[in-house]
Design a protein around this motif. Structure first.
Motif, PDB file in Angstrom:
ATOM      1  N   GLN A 155      -1.364   3.146   1.721  1.00 21.50           N
ATOM      2  CA  GLN A 155      -0.129   3.750   2.256  1.00 21.50           C
ATOM      3  C   GLN A 155      -0.233   5.256   2.157  1.00 21.50           C
ATOM      4  O   GLN A 155      -1.062   5.806   1.440  1.00 21.50           O
ATOM      5  N   THR A 156       0.664   5.915   2.858  1.00 20.97           N
ATOM      6  CA  THR A 156       0.696   7.381   2.863  1.00 20.97           C
ATOM      7  C   THR A 156       2.120   7.867   2.613  1.00 20.97           C
ATOM      8  O   THR A 156       3.093   7.122   2.808  1.00 20.97           O
ATOM      9  N   ILE A 157       2.214   9.114   2.182  1.00 18.75           N
ATOM     10  CA  ILE A 157       3.514   9.767   1.968  1.00 18.75           C
ATOM     11  C   ILE A 157       3.648  10.906   2.976  1.00 18.75           C
ATOM     12  O   ILE A 157       2.721  11.697   3.166  1.00 18.75           O
ATOM     13  N   THR A 158       4.799  10.982   3.607  1.00 20.36           N
ATOM     14  CA  THR A 158       5.137  12.113   4.471  1.00 20.36           C
ATOM     15  C   THR A 158       6.179  12.964   3.741  1.00 20.36           C
ATOM     16  O   THR A 158       7.283  12.481   3.446  1.00 20.36           O
ATOM     17  N   PHE A 159       5.804  14.194   3.425  1.00 11.50           N
ATOM     18  CA  PHE A 159       6.681  15.083   2.661  1.00 11.50           C
ATOM     19  C   PHE A 159       6.717  16.429   3.380  1.00 11.50           C
ATOM     20  O   PHE A 159       5.867  17.281   3.184  1.00 11.50           O
ATOM     21  N   PRO A 160       7.703  16.638   4.266  1.00  9.76           N
ATOM     22  CA  PRO A 160       7.745  17.882   5.050  1.00  9.76           C
ATOM     23  C   PRO A 160       7.972  19.109   4.170  1.00  9.76           C
ATOM     24  O   PRO A 160       8.442  19.013   3.025  1.00  9.76           O
ATOM     25  N   ALA A 161       7.663  20.281   4.720  1.00  5.60           N
ATOM     26  CA  ALA A 161       7.911  21.549   4.031  1.00  5.60           C
ATOM     27  C   ALA A 161       9.401  21.691   3.721  1.00  5.60           C
ATOM     28  O   ALA A 161      10.256  21.237   4.489  1.00  5.60           O
ATOM     29  N   GLN A 162       9.690  22.343   2.607  1.00 10.84           N
ATOM     30  CA  GLN A 162      11.062  22.463   2.142  1.00 10.84           C
ATOM     31  C   GLN A 162      11.733  23.732   2.652  1.00 10.84           C
ATOM     32  O   GLN A 162      11.077  24.730   2.974  1.00 10.84           O
ATOM     33  N   THR A 163      13.053  23.672   2.725  1.00  8.52           N
ATOM     34  CA  THR A 163      13.835  24.860   3.052  1.00  8.52           C
ATOM     35  C   THR A 163      13.617  25.893   1.958  1.00  8.52           C
ATOM     36  O   THR A 163      13.845  25.616   0.778  1.00  8.52           O
ATOM     37  N   SER A 164      13.196  27.097   2.305  1.00  8.72           N
ATOM     38  CA  SER A 164      12.822  28.097   1.320  1.00  8.72           C
ATOM     39  C   SER A 164      13.024  29.482   1.933  1.00  8.72           C
ATOM     40  O   SER A 164      12.900  29.642   3.147  1.00  8.72           O
ATOM     41  N   PRO A 165      13.352  30.525   1.149  1.00  8.47           N
ATOM     42  CA  PRO A 165      13.533  30.489  -0.318  1.00  8.47           C
ATOM     43  C   PRO A 165      14.938  30.061  -0.708  1.00  8.47           C
ATOM     44  O   PRO A 165      15.809  29.906   0.147  1.00  8.47           O
ATOM     45  N   SER A 176       4.931   5.214   3.874  1.00  9.01           N
ATOM     46  CA  SER A 176       4.712   4.298   4.982  1.00  9.01           C
ATOM     47  C   SER A 176       5.003   2.856   4.592  1.00  9.01           C
ATOM     48  O   SER A 176       5.285   2.022   5.452  1.00  9.01           O
ATOM     49  N   SER A 177       4.978   2.568   3.287  1.00  9.97           N
ATOM     50  CA  SER A 177       5.278   1.219   2.818  1.00  9.97           C
ATOM     51  C   SER A 177       6.767   0.933   2.786  1.00  9.97           C
ATOM     52  O   SER A 177       7.181  -0.203   2.562  1.00  9.97           O
ATOM     53  N   THR A 178       7.589   1.990   2.943  1.00  6.89           N
ATOM     54  CA  THR A 178       9.051   1.963   2.796  1.00  6.89           C
ATOM     55  C   THR A 178       9.483   1.856   1.344  1.00  6.89           C
ATOM     56  O   THR A 178      10.683   1.802   1.052  1.00  6.89           O
ATOM     57  N   LEU A 179       8.541   1.845   0.408  1.00  7.04           N
ATOM     58  CA  LEU A 179       8.894   1.827  -1.013  1.00  7.04           C
ATOM     59  C   LEU A 179       9.430   3.199  -1.411  1.00  7.04           C
ATOM     60  O   LEU A 179       9.076   4.225  -0.813  1.00  7.04           O
ATOM     61  N   PRO A 180      10.308   3.259  -2.431  1.00  8.74           N
ATOM     62  CA  PRO A 180      10.909   4.553  -2.817  1.00  8.74           C
ATOM     63  C   PRO A 180       9.878   5.524  -3.372  1.00  8.74           C
ATOM     64  O   PRO A 180       8.919   5.130  -4.037  1.00  8.74           O
ATOM     65  N   VAL A 181      10.098   6.809  -3.090  1.00  6.41           N
ATOM     66  CA  VAL A 181       9.228   7.887  -3.551  1.00  6.41           C
ATOM     67  C   VAL A 181       9.869   8.532  -4.775  1.00  6.41           C
ATOM     68  O   VAL A 181      11.092   8.687  -4.850  1.00  6.41           O
ATOM     69  N   VAL A 234       5.955  -5.322  -0.683  1.00  5.37           N
ATOM     70  CA  VAL A 234       7.005  -5.473   0.313  1.00  5.37           C
ATOM     71  C   VAL A 234       6.736  -6.792   1.018  1.00  5.37           C
ATOM     72  O   VAL A 234       5.729  -6.940   1.718  1.00  5.37           O
ATOM     73  N   GLY A 235       7.629  -7.762   0.784  1.00  4.94           N
ATOM     74  CA  GLY A 235       7.360  -9.102   1.282  1.00  4.94           C
ATOM     75  C   GLY A 235       6.136  -9.660   0.586  1.00  4.94           C
ATOM     76  O   GLY A 235       6.063  -9.718  -0.630  1.00  4.94           O
ATOM     77  N   SER A 236       5.130 -10.043   1.352  1.00  5.68           N
ATOM     78  CA  SER A 236       3.908 -10.582   0.773  1.00  5.68           C
ATOM     79  C   SER A 236       2.775  -9.564   0.775  1.00  5.68           C
ATOM     80  O   SER A 236       1.646  -9.885   0.428  1.00  5.68           O
ATOM     81  N   THR A 237       3.090  -8.295   1.156  1.00  6.54           N
ATOM     82  CA  THR A 237       2.060  -7.257   1.255  1.00  6.54           C
ATOM     83  C   THR A 237       2.041  -6.403  -0.004  1.00  6.54           C
ATOM     84  O   THR A 237       3.083  -5.879  -0.415  1.00  6.54           O
ATOM     85  N   ILE A 238       0.866  -6.257  -0.599  1.00  9.09           N
ATOM     86  CA  ILE A 238       0.692  -5.370  -1.753  1.00  9.09           C
ATOM     87  C   ILE A 238       0.163  -4.036  -1.261  1.00  9.09           C
ATOM     88  O   ILE A 238      -0.823  -3.990  -0.509  1.00  9.09           O
ATOM     89  N   TYR A 239       0.829  -2.961  -1.646  1.00  7.46           N
ATOM     90  CA  TYR A 239       0.411  -1.615  -1.260  1.00  7.46           C
ATOM     91  C   TYR A 239      -0.222  -0.902  -2.438  1.00  7.46           C
ATOM     92  O   TYR A 239       0.294  -0.967  -3.573  1.00  7.46           O
ATOM     93  N   ASN A 240      -1.326  -0.217  -2.169  1.00 11.34           N
ATOM     94  CA  ASN A 240      -1.923   0.638  -3.183  1.00 11.34           C
ATOM     95  C   ASN A 240      -1.063   1.884  -3.365  1.00 11.34           C
ATOM     96  O   ASN A 240      -0.220   2.209  -2.522  1.00 11.34           O
ATOM     97  N   ALA A 241      -1.312   2.579  -4.464  1.00 10.85           N
ATOM     98  CA  ALA A 241      -0.618   3.837  -4.694  1.00 10.85           C
ATOM     99  C   ALA A 241      -0.985   4.832  -3.604  1.00 10.85           C
ATOM    100  O   ALA A 241      -2.126   4.890  -3.143  1.00 10.85           O
ATOM    101  N   ALA A 242      -0.008   5.625  -3.200  1.00 11.67           N
ATOM    102  CA  ALA A 242      -0.248   6.638  -2.175  1.00 11.67           C
ATOM    103  C   ALA A 242      -0.806   7.900  -2.808  1.00 11.67           C
ATOM    104  O   ALA A 242      -0.563   8.189  -3.981  1.00 11.67           O
ATOM    105  N   ALA A 243      -1.532   8.662  -2.022  1.00 12.60           N
ATOM    106  CA  ALA A 243      -2.026   9.962  -2.491  1.00 12.60           C
ATOM    107  C   ALA A 243      -0.840  10.906  -2.661  1.00 12.60           C
ATOM    108  O   ALA A 243       0.074  10.943  -1.824  1.00 12.60           O
ATOM    109  N   ARG A 244      -0.854  11.664  -3.757  1.00 10.51           N
ATOM    110  CA  ARG A 244       0.241  12.602  -4.056  1.00 10.51           C
ATOM    111  C   ARG A 244       0.295  13.708  -3.003  1.00 10.51           C
ATOM    112  O   ARG A 244      -0.732  14.201  -2.534  1.00 10.51           O
ATOM    113  N   VAL A 245       1.534  14.108  -2.654  1.00  5.62           N
ATOM    114  CA  VAL A 245       1.762  15.228  -1.738  1.00  5.62           C
ATOM    115  C   VAL A 245       2.652  16.234  -2.462  1.00  5.62           C
ATOM    116  O   VAL A 245       3.631  15.855  -3.118  1.00  5.62           O
TER     117      VAL A 245
END
Length: 603
Positions: A477-487, A504-509, A545-556
């Motif tokens: 799975q992957t994580i989508t983490f857009p740029a933050q409002t700054s400063p 992408s797994s829909t699991l909580p971040v 999620v259901g019957s699917t096992i997701y590996n840990a996502a790469a940190r963003v």
């Protein structure tokens, strides 16, 4: 009564002229120190001016009224005199102050013999005194302890004097759990004695009463009753230091799954998992009456140590280091040598024999893959517990908790970190499993005298299993983490992540601050701490999620710049003149006045 003193004529004090007052005032203002105690940055605290200190003493003429007696910048110079700090330097044991001149004056109330109002220096707590029978000189500016400070490492060194039996009082504004210190709890520690010669200050017992946030400090003295004849005073110049508290690393997020090409019976493991209050919670406690089990959470706290007897992670020999911390409910009634030695919130139910004990639960689930033998899963690592009857708790996702204590007891004892491998632990299922450590201390509250009822655990372990020989089935799975409002401006306070991350797994971040000295994060809320670059990591540890096992996502990781308010062009400051400057200004004014007079005469 101080036998070294001899009654004599009143001490004379020289009047101070206007220019001298100006110079001294400027010196005192310039000597004010920063109020924050940050790790690795010494904080200097001195009696540079009476205006920086108040007192809990009352005038004899109005013992039950207000205001409190005024603190004076006044050194007693009678027989048995207070030593003169002028020209005195710090000794070799004074940290970074060693060899530097003393900074500070004697603070006192003067004496009735000198014409000062007579002060009662045997405190009455009913009238606002901190300690019965004593008087306290209270620093008006609080000391703010930063969140990255190791409380047990706080040390104070310096030089000073006390008339007499000076004790350091530390009163934190907030106690563990965010509890307001409305009971006026404070820690009192022997500090300094003697007034005829400079005395070294060396306080390094790891338990001075400081806690995170604001702390008010005071110097408590044992006085002569009143200041009708003898003064009561103190002076000090000291530095407060602290080590940094290294944040615990994040818990591993990999699934317990065998690799491709595994063979039946091959061992696989994930870890190490370590205890800390950030990643563990307290649940399944006993009710206050000790008669039933409740699924109610209460906070856990890091690094509590009863009577200094717990094994210290920092003292483990080379090769046996650990990132684990003691996690505990603390105690409402600490022992003198507890660290940190201050009250914790009341725990309305801890543990009682026959009710499965309390459970310290790890927030990070263990994700069990398709090709491990469920009947072979064990914990393998090092453990220490206070109290006893300790075992393992398992609750598979969507299932009931499994409290099976048979043959699963972990080492009892808190003075050593013992290596143990458990028998196979029943209750694991495919997918996510919650695990915890069970403690049974035979008490339902944490309010025993001297911290006896506190419970705590420390663990550093792997979860192991035997392989079945089947190929793994898991999805990345992957994580989508857009740029933050700054400063962002620090003055605006806490703010939400915007935008949030998704997996992408829909699991909580989950989110972690990688720069706790700049910002902290709770859920999706960021709280500014200091100016700088706030780095927030987004993680998803894997799951089902259901019957699917997701590996840990790469940190963003994304960043938010924290800054002060926009700078507005300030008005040009008016320079402050010293004695020489004032004298020159006077001569210049006189010259200009004479010139104007001559011009008028010519006209």
């Amino acid at each position: 009564m101080k036998n070294a003193r001899i009654t004599g004529a009143p001490t004379l004090h020289k009047a101070v002229g206007p220019i001298t007052v100006t110079v001294l005032g400027l010196f005192a203002m310039g000597a004010v120190q920063a109020a924050t105690l940050a790790c690795g940055a010494p904080l200097r605290v001195s009696t540079t001016a009476a205006s920086g200190w108040t007192s809990d003493a009352k005038y004899v003429t109005d013992p039950g009224g207000n205001p409190m007696a005024t603190v004076l910048d006044k050194r007693w110079t009678g027989l048995g005199t207070y030593f003169d700090p002028t020209g005195v330097t710090h000794g070799t044991g004074a940290g970074t102050l060693a060899g530097q001149p003393l900074q500070g004056h004697w603070l006192s109330f003067g004496t009735g013999g000198d014409g000062d109002p007579v002060v009662n220096v045997t405190g009455d707590t009913a009238n606002g005194a901190w300690t019965a029978g004593r008087v306290a000189f209270i620093r008006t500016e609080p000391i703010t302890v930063a969140s990255d400070v190791d409380l047990a490492s706080i040390k104070i060194v310096g030089t000073g004097g006390a008339d007499f039996d000076g004790r350091l009082l530390v009163k934190p504004t907030t106690l563990p759990g965010g509890v307001s210190n409305t009971t006026n709890w404070f820690k009192s520690t022997a500090m300094i004695n003697g007034w005829t010669s400079p005395q070294a200050i060396n306080m390094d017992d790891g338990n001075l009463g400081f806690y995170y946030g604001d702390n008010t400090i005071a110097i408590s003295l044992d006085g002569d009753g009143t200041t009708a004849t003898w003064p009561t005073g103190m002076m000090l110049d000291m530095e407060i230091t602290a080590d940094c508290l290294t944040p615990p690393p994040p818990q591993p997020t990999a699934a317990l799954i065998c690799p491709a090409g595994n063979t039946a019976g091959q061992t696989v493991r994930v870890g190490p998992f370590t205890t800390n209050a950030r990643d563990w919670k307290w649940t399944w406690r006993t009710n206050a009456a000790g008669t039933a089990l409740e699924n109610v959470e209460q906070p856990l706290f890091d690094d509590y140590s009863w009577a200094g007897a717990y094994v210290k992670p920092s003292s483990l020999p080379a090769g046996q280091e650990t990132n684990a911390r003691w996690i505990s409910s603390g105690t409402t009634n600490p022992a003198a040598s507890d660290v940190p030695g201050l009250p914790y919130p009341a725990a309305s139910g801890q543990a009682k024999a026959g009710y499965h004990a309390s459970v310290f639960v790890m927030n990070q689930p263990i994700n069990v893959g398709n090709n491990v033998d469920l009947a072979s899963i064990k914990l393998d690592g090092r453990f220490a517990f206070d109290d006893y009857g300790n075992s393992v708790f398992v609750q598979p996702a969507g299932g009931a908790p499994v409290f099976d204590n048979a043959s699963l007891y972990l080492p009892n004892g808190y003075g050593s970190f013992q290596a143990t491998t458990t028998p196979a632990i029943p209750g694991f299922s495919r997918g996510q499993n919650t695990i915890g450590l069970m403690l049974d201390g035979l008490q339902a509250t944490n309010d025993c005298a001297n911290g006896v009822c506190a419970m705590a655990a420390m663990a550093d372990f792997y979860v192991t299993a035997a392989c079945t020989g089947e190929p793994p089935v898991a999805t990345d799975q992957t994580i989508t983490f857009p740029a933050q409002t700054s400063p962002r401006r620090i003055a605006d306070g806490a703010f939400p992540l915007n935008p949030v991350a998704t997996a992408s797994s829909t699991l909580p971040v989950t989110y972690t601050s990688l720069t706790p000295a700049v910002c902290t994060v709770s859920g999706t809320t960021i709280t500014p701490v200091a100016v700088g670059e706030c780095q927030i990591a987004a993680d998803q540890g894997g799951g089902t999620v259901g019957s699917t096992i997701y590996n840990a996502a790469a940190r963003v990781v994304q960043s938010v710049t924290l800054q002060t308010a926009p700078v507005v062009s300030p008005a040009t400051p008016v320079p402050t003149l010293g004695a020489a400057g004032l004298a020159l200004l006077g001569l210049l004014s006189a010259g200009l006045g004479g010139l104007a007079l001559r011009r008028r005469q010519r006209i």
